[in-house]
Design a protein around this motif. Structure first.
Motif, short mmCIF file in Angstrom:
data_model
loop_
_atom_site.label_atom_id
_atom_site.label_comp_id
_atom_site.label_asym_id
_atom_site.label_seq_id
_atom_site.Cartn_x
_atom_site.Cartn_y
_atom_site.Cartn_z
N HIS A 1 46.18 40.34 45.39
CA HIS A 1 45.16 39.71 46.23
C HIS A 1 44.85 40.55 47.47
O HIS A 1 43.70 40.59 47.93
CB HIS A 1 45.60 38.30 46.62
N ASP A 2 45.86 41.23 48.02
CA ASP A 2 45.61 42.09 49.18
C ASP A 2 44.66 43.23 48.83
O ASP A 2 43.73 43.54 49.59
CB ASP A 2 46.94 42.68 49.69
N VAL A 3 44.87 43.86 47.69
CA VAL A 3 44.07 45.01 47.33
C VAL A 3 42.67 44.61 46.89
O VAL A 3 41.67 45.20 47.34
CB VAL A 3 44.76 45.83 46.21
N MET A 4 42.55 43.60 46.05
CA MET A 4 41.24 43.29 45.47
C MET A 4 40.48 42.20 46.23
O MET A 4 39.32 42.41 46.61
CB MET A 4 41.41 42.96 44.00
N ALA A 5 41.09 41.06 46.48
CA ALA A 5 40.36 40.00 47.18
C ALA A 5 40.21 40.31 48.67
O ALA A 5 39.10 40.39 49.20
CB ALA A 5 41.09 38.67 46.99
N LYS A 6 41.35 40.53 49.34
CA LYS A 6 41.29 40.87 50.75
C LYS A 6 40.64 42.24 50.97
O LYS A 6 39.81 42.41 51.88
CB LYS A 6 42.70 40.86 51.34
N GLY A 7 40.97 43.21 50.13
CA GLY A 7 40.41 44.54 50.28
C GLY A 7 38.90 44.55 50.17
O GLY A 7 38.20 45.19 50.96
N SER A 8 38.36 43.84 49.18
CA SER A 8 36.91 43.77 49.02
C SER A 8 36.26 43.10 50.23
O SER A 8 35.19 43.52 50.69
CB SER A 8 36.56 42.99 47.75
N PHE A 9 36.91 42.06 50.73
CA PHE A 9 36.42 41.37 51.92
C PHE A 9 36.37 42.32 53.12
O PHE A 9 35.36 42.40 53.83
CB PHE A 9 37.30 40.16 52.22
N ILE B 1 28.30 46.24 45.78
CA ILE B 1 28.64 46.01 44.38
C ILE B 1 30.13 45.72 44.26
O ILE B 1 30.96 46.46 44.82
CB ILE B 1 28.29 47.25 43.51
N TYR B 2 30.46 44.68 43.54
CA TYR B 2 31.86 44.35 43.23
C TYR B 2 32.12 44.69 41.77
O TYR B 2 31.41 44.20 40.89
CB TYR B 2 32.12 42.86 43.44
N ILE B 3 33.12 45.51 41.53
CA ILE B 3 33.58 45.72 40.16
C ILE B 3 34.62 44.65 39.89
O ILE B 3 35.80 44.79 40.21
CB ILE B 3 34.17 47.13 39.96
N SER B 4 34.15 43.55 39.35
CA SER B 4 35.02 42.42 39.05
C SER B 4 35.59 42.62 37.65
O SER B 4 36.08 43.70 37.32
CB SER B 4 34.25 41.12 39.19
N SER B 5 35.49 41.63 36.80
CA SER B 5 36.06 41.75 35.45
C SER B 5 35.60 40.57 34.62
O SER B 5 35.29 39.50 35.15
CB SER B 5 37.60 41.76 35.53
N ILE C 1 47.86 35.98 35.40
CA ILE C 1 47.44 34.95 36.34
C ILE C 1 46.99 35.54 37.68
O ILE C 1 45.93 35.19 38.21
CB ILE C 1 48.59 33.93 36.55
N ALA C 2 47.75 36.47 38.23
CA ALA C 2 47.40 37.01 39.55
C ALA C 2 46.13 37.86 39.48
O ALA C 2 45.24 37.74 40.33
CB ALA C 2 48.56 37.83 40.10
N TYR C 3 46.06 38.72 38.47
CA TYR C 3 44.89 39.60 38.33
C TYR C 3 43.62 38.79 38.12
O TYR C 3 42.60 39.00 38.80
CB TYR C 3 45.12 40.56 37.16
N SER C 4 43.66 37.85 37.19
CA SER C 4 42.45 37.09 36.88
C SER C 4 42.02 36.21 38.04
O SER C 4 40.82 36.05 38.31
CB SER C 4 42.67 36.24 35.62
N ALA C 5 43.00 35.67 38.75
CA ALA C 5 42.66 34.82 39.90
C ALA C 5 41.97 35.63 41.00
O ALA C 5 41.00 35.19 41.61
CB ALA C 5 43.91 34.15 40.45
N THR C 6 42.48 36.85 41.24
CA THR C 6 41.85 37.65 42.29
C THR C 6 40.48 38.15 41.85
O THR C 6 39.57 38.31 42.68
CB THR C 6 42.78 38.82 42.70
N HIS D 1 33.33 35.24 43.29
CA HIS D 1 32.70 34.27 44.17
C HIS D 1 32.30 34.91 45.51
O HIS D 1 31.32 34.46 46.13
CB HIS D 1 33.60 33.07 44.41
N GLN D 2 33.01 35.95 45.93
CA GLN D 2 32.56 36.68 47.11
C GLN D 2 31.14 37.22 46.91
O GLN D 2 30.33 37.24 47.84
CB GLN D 2 33.52 37.85 47.42
N VAL D 3 30.85 37.65 45.69
CA VAL D 3 29.50 38.14 45.39
C VAL D 3 28.47 37.07 45.72
O VAL D 3 27.47 37.33 46.39
CB VAL D 3 29.39 38.56 43.91
N ARG D 4 28.70 35.87 45.27
CA ARG D 4 27.73 34.79 45.49
C ARG D 4 27.63 34.45 46.98
O ARG D 4 26.54 34.26 47.52
CB ARG D 4 28.13 33.57 44.69
#
Length: 679
Positions: free
Chosen positions: A524-532, A552-556, A567-572, A578-581
């Motif tokens: 979450h730090d790298v992908m969710a927080k990092g993207s933010f 642009i977000y490279i999501s999945s 679980i952790a990867y998919s949740a982040t 949703h950050q995109v929206r």
């Protein structure tokens, strides 16, 4: 094809002269050599002239950059020359003097070389020579410094008549080795290549030595309190704050890329009492003002003013600058003049901070800054000995809006889709990020390759080209200070930022019960927080620019697909989706579009898969790791593997000119995973 000796000597001399910027500026000046050659049609010996063609640079000149012309035909043009009022017609006539096919287009200075009765000729733009050429008493200084060896030529716009003038002067002064061209530069000649080079360097060095020995110690006047250079760390921080604002100023009419310079010479000039007077006079040498505009925009506040005060004042000065440029155009244009090309400054001087220069691409922006530094050196030399007196605005206009200059601009290739855009791509040293950076650079963007590993980031950037194309920066996206430092580096390198790709990521394939709190936090730090954090820092710069932008977000596909043991990867990834929206809604009023891309498993070239994720996913699905890519492909509708370049293609389309009305969208790049269809 083997070149004649005269042409080989010309190339070697040109490269030596052009390698030292004290001799001439980038792409400035031209050199020539005359010599015998065999006419392949008649077998007869003819006399040719090889001369640097239009648009080339002496330091990097090759045979392809030369024009080859027949001397007899070139000199025969004197009999049909219609006079100075129609001398532009002579440029087209030069085509009828060319020998053979290929080679460069003859430049406007060709007549200067061909009409002068000398085997070799150099025309250069040295700072020391132009300082004499732009001094109010330049003619008297020329005689005093050089005696009869160098002759003064009053200002004349480059062309056929100037060639006739110089040829007449050489004939009338057999003892002379060259001349000072008023407001412009120098020309030297000789019977051999070595003699001509020696003569050119003697003029340059003699002028420089005279200025150093006889010039005033402080030609720009005393330092003004409060205008001194800020300490380096403070200066760079302030420059990063101002850069996006100034880029927006320079880009109102047309998007520009920027370059920042805080050299001692620039900072000293901006701290002095004579800054306002000299800057208002503008540059003189045509090569200078064609790349810097006739004058810079100067912030008239001390370095001790706050960033907010400086930003507000820059806005006011911009409106005044545009009005002044419009008045300049209206005062000198006639019905035959090309349309005004833009009223924004290309050089912005901020005392205590530095110089911001702009151009259609990074190289042009950097060179514009180099040219204004040349202009500062010229003004210093002229003021040290006399008074700086550049050519008039009317003459500058005749050069800037010359029909021949307009034709040269029209010959430029059509810009690529992303030219003038500055992209910041995280996790770009390998895999998807590297493919995206590569595609954007190939489409004309300036690219910042951001990665946790600085060495790898710099290596990946070097593969894309030199620092005018891409730079590598360290970026721990989970650290707010590190992210801000990386964005600051980007805006100082290229002027701002337009296009962010949140690609940095990692994954640990574990079930719910095996996932630790540390596993969860790391992803979450790298992908969710990092993207933010990256989006937040970049958005500040984009909003300050006022030029819109793309995130642009490279999501999945995992953001919507419930796969096993992640679980952790998919949740982040769902968080990123949703950050995109959310950001599409929030940033839309600023013209910033936010979109996402949902790839399926990209195995080939992936740092994530190579670091253990691939082995874990293969074990989860009961296949060999080497077959994982094909496994993913087989479960899709199209039965085709997804590779990094496919994701890069999607980034290109989303950020290119075709989807300018699209935001808040997620594009699947998964070859068709039905369970991941967006609903």
């Amino acid at each position: 094809m083997t070149l004649p000796l005269a042409a080989e000597e010309l190339l070697a001399r040109s490269n030596r002269l052009g390698a030292d910027k004290k001799n001439t500026n980038f792409a400035g000046g031209n050199t020539s050599a005359k010599g015998p050659a065999i006419d392949p049609v008649t077998g007869e010996t003819i006399e040719l002239m090889w001369v640097k063609g239009s648009g080339g640079d002496l330091g990097t000149l090759t045979a392809a950059g030369l024009s080859a012309l027949r001397i007899d035909r070139l000199r025969a043009l004197t009999s049909v020359y219609p006079g100075v009022d129609r001398e532009d017609e002579m440029v087209a006539a030069l085509d009828y003097c060319l020998h053979g096919t290929g080679g460069a287009t003859p430049s406007i200075d060709t007549a200067m070389h061909g009409l002068v009765d000398a085997a070799h000729v150099d025309h250069l733009h040295p700072d020391s020579g132009i300082a004499i050429a732009t001094a109010a008493d330049g003619e008297a200084l020329t005689a005093k410094i050089f005696g009869t060896r160098v002759v003064w030529v009053p200002w004349r716009r480059p062309g056929f008549q100037l060639g006739l003038d110089i040829a007449a002067i050489k004939e009338a002064h057999p003892e002379a080795i060259g001349c000072i061209l008023g407001g412009h530069g120098i020309t030297a000649w000789g019977d051999s290549s070595a003699e001509t080079e020696q003569n050119s360097l003697w003029i340059i060095d003699t002028a420089a030595a005279y200025i150093a020995e006889h010039g005033a110690a402080e030609p720009f006047g005393p330092v003004i309190a409060g205008f001194e250079a800020l300490p380096e760390a403070e200066r760079r921080t302030r420059a990063a704050q101002l850069a996006p604002v100034i880029r927006g100023i320079a880009s109102r009419d047309k998007p520009m890329v920027g370059h920042f310079t805080d050299s001692d010479a620039v900072l000293d000039f901006m701290a002095r009492e004579e800054l306002a007077r000299l800057a208002a006079l503008g540059t003189s040498c045509p090569d200078h003002f064609l790349r810097t505009k006739v004058k810079p925009m100067v912030l008239d506040l001390p370095a001790t003013a706050s960033a907010e005060e400086q930003i507000a004042r820059l806005g006011e000065l911009h409106e005044a600058y545009r009005a002044d440029y419009r008045a300049y155009y209206d005062a000198h244009a006639d019905e035959a003049s090309p349309a005004m090309r833009g009223a924004d400054p290309l050089i912005v001087l901020v005392p205590g901070v530095g110089m911001f220069s702009f151009g259609a691409n990074k190289q042009t922006a950097r060179v514009a800054g180099e040219f204004y530094l040349n202009a500062i050196n010229v003004m210093r030399g002229a003021e040290a000995l006399s008074t700086y007196a550049p050519i008039s605005d009317a003459e500058k206009f005749r050069i800037e809006y010359w029909a021949l200059e307009e034709a040269k601009l029209q010959r430029l290739p059509r810009p690529k889709s992303h030219q003038g855009r500055i992209a910041f791509v995280t996790g770009a040293a390998s895999g998807i990020g590297k493919a995206i950076a590569t595609r954007l650079a190939s489409e004309g963007a300036c690219v910042v390759v951001a990665d946790l590993d600085l060495e790898k980031a710099q290596a990946a950037a070097a593969e894309l080209g030199n620092s005018d194309v891409a730079i590598g920066v360290a970026a721990n996206v989970a650290d707010a200070a590190a992210v801000q430092e990386a964005i600051d580096t980007a805006v100082l390198a290229f002027g701002g930022v337009d296009l962010i790709v949140n690609n940095a990521g990692l994954s640990l394939s574990k079930s719910l019960l095996d996932t630790t709190e540390a596993d969860w936090n790391l992803q979450h730090d790298v992908m969710a927080k990092g993207s933010f954090l990256v989006s937040q820092a970049a958005a500040r710069a984009m909003i300050a620019q006022g030029m819109g932008g793309d995130v642009i977000y490279i999501s999945s596909k995992n953001s919507v697909f419930a796969g096993p043991n992640n679980i952790a990867y998919s949740a982040t990834k769902a968080d990123q989706a949703h950050q995109v929206r959310l950001l599409a809604v929030e940033l839309g009023e600023h013209g910033i579009r936010v979109n996402g891309i949902n790839p399926d498993g990209v195995v080939r070239g992936s740092g994530i898969f190579a670091s253990g994720w691939g082995a874990n996913r293969a074990a989860t699905y009961g296949v060999d790791e080497q077959d994982l890519g094909q496994f993913y492909a087989n479960r899709t509708i199209l039965k085709r593997e997804v590779v990094p370049e496919n994701v890069a293609d999607a980034v290109y389309v989303l950020t290119g000119p075709e989807l300018t009305r699209t935001t808040g969208l997620h594009i699947p790049v998964d070859s068709g995973v039905a369970a991941a269809f967006l609903r």
